[in-house]
Scaffold this active site. Structure first.
Site: not given
Length: 218
Positions: A44, A48, A72, A132
């Site tokens: 994953e 960011r 994200t 998640k």
């Protein structure tokens, strides 16, 4: 859209998904290669940094055998970009209906983040059955997940816990029937990346895989 069974099966088999962000695009391929060398074939890559999308493209192009997830994803536009970059699936820390719908429209399998029953019910209403669980340990860990998920057991929801998980507690999660895989952010150590110690990352990945194979039947 629902997650294809092929991806869900890959995640269950892998058990551990290496989570990391990339400061420099040049590091993306070496990190992925190091993880594969250590036996981890699912990641994953979190968006960011500014290097995120290009890093996804680079890894997808270089390693078709890697199951590339992207985290994200906070806006509808990003969901579309992630799909165009070649990612197999996407995840987010929370459940934003606009982002979930954009991912569905783009054809990107997507797991929204949940931390409460309300979050989970919103995700279920949006058609999600793989979610998640974040942040796992600060929320209360495996005991909290068991209690929170109990009223929804008959819906066959499957969970992807991340946040505060490490080599010492990961097996507690992986032994839960409704936990498909866990996210491990400790595997790609920032200092090892900065020093380009790729064999160190491979060793950490190999240690994780060894522990899982010895202790968890999947």
């Amino acid at each position: 859209m629902e997650f294809p069974q092929a991806i869900l099966s890959r995640l269950r088999t892998s058990g551990v998904v290496a989570g990391f962000s990339v400061e420099r695009v040049a590091d993306a391929v070496p990190i992925a290669r190091a993880l594969l060398d250590g036996g981890i074939d699912a990641i994953e890559l979190t968006l960011r940094t500014d290097a995120g999308i290009e890093s996804v493209r680079a890894i997808c192009a270089e390693f078709p055998e890697m199951l590339v997830g992207v985290g994200t994803i906070l806006t509808p536009e990003t969901a579309k970009q992630v799909h165009a970059a070649g990612a197999a699936f996407g995840v987010a820390p929370g459940t934003n209906p606009r982002v979930v719908r954009a991912a569905q429209q783009a054809g990107l399998p997507f797991a929204p983040g949940i931390a409460t029953p309300t979050d989970l019910e919103l995700a279920i209403e949006l058609g999600c059955r793989f979610v998640k669980f974040f942040p796992a340990e600060p929320c209360g860990g495996i005991e909290y997940l068991r209690s929170m998920s109990a009223p929804y057991k008959h819906l066959n929801i499957e969970y992807f816990p991340l946040g505060g998980i490490n080599a010492d507690n990961m097996l507690l999660y992986l032994q839960e029937p409704n936990v498909l895989a866990i996210g491990g952010s400790w595997i790609v150590n920032k200092q090892l990346v900065e020093s380009q110690a790729w064999t160190g990352i491979s060793a950490r990945a190999a240690d994780v895989i060894k522990r899982v194979k010895e202790s968890v039947k999947r």
